[in-house]
Design a protein around this motif. Structure first.
Motif, PDB file in Angstrom:
ATOM      1  N   PRO A   1       0.823  -1.219   0.000  1.00 26.01           N
ATOM      2  CA  PRO A   1       0.000   0.000   0.000  1.00 26.01           C
ATOM      3  C   PRO A   1       0.858   1.271   0.000  1.00 26.01           C
ATOM      4  O   PRO A   1       0.534   2.236  -0.692  1.00 26.01           O
ATOM      5  N   GLY A   2       1.944   1.270   0.765  1.00 28.20           N
ATOM      6  CA  GLY A   2       2.828   2.438   0.794  1.00 28.20           C
ATOM      7  C   GLY A   2       3.474   2.688  -0.555  1.00 28.20           C
ATOM      8  O   GLY A   2       3.596   3.837  -0.999  1.00 28.20           O
ATOM      9  N   ALA A   3       3.886   1.618  -1.234  1.00 33.02           N
ATOM     10  CA  ALA A   3       4.485   1.758  -2.562  1.00 33.02           C
ATOM     11  C   ALA A   3       3.464   2.322  -3.554  1.00 33.02           C
ATOM     12  O   ALA A   3       3.789   3.191  -4.371  1.00 33.02           O
ATOM     13  N   ALA A   4       2.212   1.859  -3.461  1.00 29.32           N
ATOM     14  CA  ALA A   4       1.153   2.370  -4.339  1.00 29.32           C
ATOM     15  C   ALA A   4       0.892   3.844  -4.056  1.00 29.32           C
ATOM     16  O   ALA A   4       0.744   4.651  -4.980  1.00 29.32           O
TER      17      ALA A   4
ATOM     18  N   SER B   1       1.177   9.455  -5.685  1.00 31.13           N
ATOM     19  CA  SER B   1       1.641  10.801  -5.319  1.00 31.13           C
ATOM     20  C   SER B   1       2.634  11.340  -6.353  1.00 31.13           C
ATOM     21  O   SER B   1       2.573  12.506  -6.746  1.00 31.13           O
ATOM     22  N   ALA B   2       3.543  10.472  -6.813  1.00 29.97           N
ATOM     23  CA  ALA B   2       4.523  10.892  -7.821  1.00 29.97           C
ATOM     24  C   ALA B   2       3.837  11.216  -9.149  1.00 29.97           C
ATOM     25  O   ALA B   2       4.234  12.160  -9.849  1.00 29.97           O
ATOM     26  N   LEU B   3       2.805  10.450  -9.511  1.00 36.25           N
ATOM     27  CA  LEU B   3       2.057  10.751 -10.734  1.00 36.25           C
ATOM     28  C   LEU B   3       1.359  12.103 -10.623  1.00 36.25           C
ATOM     29  O   LEU B   3       1.379  12.900 -11.572  1.00 36.25           O
TER      30      LEU B   3
ATOM     31  N   ASP C   1      -0.952  24.511 -10.588  1.00 36.79           N
ATOM     32  CA  ASP C   1      -0.335  25.704 -10.009  1.00 36.79           C
ATOM     33  C   ASP C   1       0.600  25.393  -8.849  1.00 36.79           C
ATOM     34  O   ASP C   1       0.984  26.283  -8.109  1.00 36.79           O
ATOM     35  N   GLY C   2       0.934  24.123  -8.655  1.00 36.19           N
ATOM     36  CA  GLY C   2       1.842  23.757  -7.582  1.00 36.19           C
ATOM     37  C   GLY C   2       1.160  23.384  -6.289  1.00 36.19           C
ATOM     38  O   GLY C   2       1.819  23.081  -5.311  1.00 36.19           O
ATOM     39  N   ALA C   3      -0.171  23.389  -6.258  1.00 40.98           N
ATOM     40  CA  ALA C   3      -0.873  22.993  -5.039  1.00 40.98           C
ATOM     41  C   ALA C   3      -0.630  21.516  -4.780  1.00 40.98           C
ATOM     42  O   ALA C   3      -0.545  20.722  -5.697  1.00 40.98           O
ATOM     43  N   GLY C   4      -0.520  21.134  -3.545  1.00 45.25           N
ATOM     44  CA  GLY C   4      -0.235  19.748  -3.182  1.00 45.25           C
ATOM     45  C   GLY C   4      -1.476  18.897  -3.200  1.00 45.25           C
ATOM     46  O   GLY C   4      -2.590  19.389  -3.339  1.00 45.25           O
ATOM     47  N   PRO C   5      -1.285  17.586  -3.065  1.00 43.18           N
ATOM     48  CA  PRO C   5      -2.429  16.679  -3.021  1.00 43.18           C
ATOM     49  C   PRO C   5      -3.291  16.956  -1.799  1.00 43.18           C
ATOM     50  O   PRO C   5      -2.785  17.374  -0.763  1.00 43.18           O
ATOM     51  N   ALA C   6      -4.570  16.717  -1.933  1.00 47.20           N
ATOM     52  CA  ALA C   6      -5.477  16.863  -0.800  1.00 47.20           C
ATOM     53  C   ALA C   6      -5.215  15.756   0.201  1.00 47.20           C
ATOM     54  O   ALA C   6      -4.761  14.674  -0.156  1.00 47.20           O
TER      55      ALA C   6
ATOM     56  N   ALA D   1      -6.696  15.179 -15.078  1.00 51.59           N
ATOM     57  CA  ALA D   1      -7.211  14.222 -14.106  1.00 51.59           C
ATOM     58  C   ALA D   1      -6.266  13.050 -13.891  1.00 51.59           C
ATOM     59  O   ALA D   1      -5.623  12.569 -14.818  1.00 51.59           O
ATOM     60  N   LEU D   2      -6.233  12.612 -12.646  1.00 47.37           N
ATOM     61  CA  LEU D   2      -5.581  11.369 -12.252  1.00 47.37           C
ATOM     62  C   LEU D   2      -6.701  10.474 -11.746  1.00 47.37           C
ATOM     63  O   LEU D   2      -7.419  10.853 -10.819  1.00 47.37           O
ATOM     64  N   ARG D   3      -6.871   9.321 -12.389  1.00 45.71           N
ATOM     65  CA  ARG D   3      -7.940   8.413 -11.985  1.00 45.71           C
ATOM     66  C   ARG D   3      -7.320   7.139 -11.445  1.00 45.71           C
ATOM     67  O   ARG D   3      -6.470   6.526 -12.082  1.00 45.71           O
ATOM     68  N   VAL D   4      -7.743   6.754 -10.256  1.00 50.73           N
ATOM     69  CA  VAL D   4      -7.279   5.525  -9.616  1.00 50.73           C
ATOM     70  C   VAL D   4      -8.377   4.483  -9.762  1.00 50.73           C
ATOM     71  O   VAL D   4      -9.521   4.726  -9.389  1.00 50.73           O
TER      72      VAL D   4
END
Length: 147
Positions: A26-29, A34-36, A71-76, A89-92
């Motif tokens: 899970p941590g690797a995923a 996050s990197a994507l 604009d450089g905002a981080g992930p929620a 969009a990033l779709r999981v």
């Protein structure tokens, strides 16, 4: 104009680097998702991107679509990207059975909708299935060089 969508075989990309991922799937995923998101924000990747998680890796990121702020905002805090942003969009996707079948299903749906999906994998069997479904394939190094 056809939409080019990147479909990531998360298990294959994560497994391409022997960095201890097997101790914490899970941590690797979560790190990959996050990197994507970071690559989409920086412009290193252009969206949309679909990442397919299977097995224990599904616990690393919630399923769903998350627009990524450019604009450089981080992930929620609750998901891989800022859902209030208006960027690519990033779709999981959580595979309900094997990840390869979920990836081929995604490719088939995208091709049927007029898209031009490219799958990131080094899996030869999956590569053949993706090409037969009308998609293209690049290896994990192509993606990892952009993250």
């Amino acid at each position: 104009m056809a939409c080019v969508e990147l479909v990531v075989d998360a298990a294959n990309v994560i497994g391409s680097r022997p960095d201890g991922w097997w101790r914490d799937r899970p941590g690797a995923a979560a790190r990959l998702v996050s990197a994507l998101a970071a690559a989409l924000r920086s412009g290193a990747l252009t969206g949309p991107v679909v990442v397919v998680l299977e097995g224990a890796a599904r616990a690393g990121a919630p399923a769903g679509e998350f627009p990524v702020a450019v604009d450089g905002a981080g992930p929620a805090a609750g998901g891989p990207a800022d859902s209030a942003a208006g960027g690519p969009a990033l779709r999981v996707v959580h595979a309900s059975r094997d990840g390869d079948s979920a990836i081929v299903d995604e490719v088939s749906a995208l091709v049927a909708a007029g898209g031009s999906p490219t799958v990131v994998t080094a899996d030869r069997g999956l590569r053949d299935r993706v090409l037969a479904a009308g998609g293209a394939v690049v290896g994990p190094t192509w993606l990892l060089d952009r993250l």
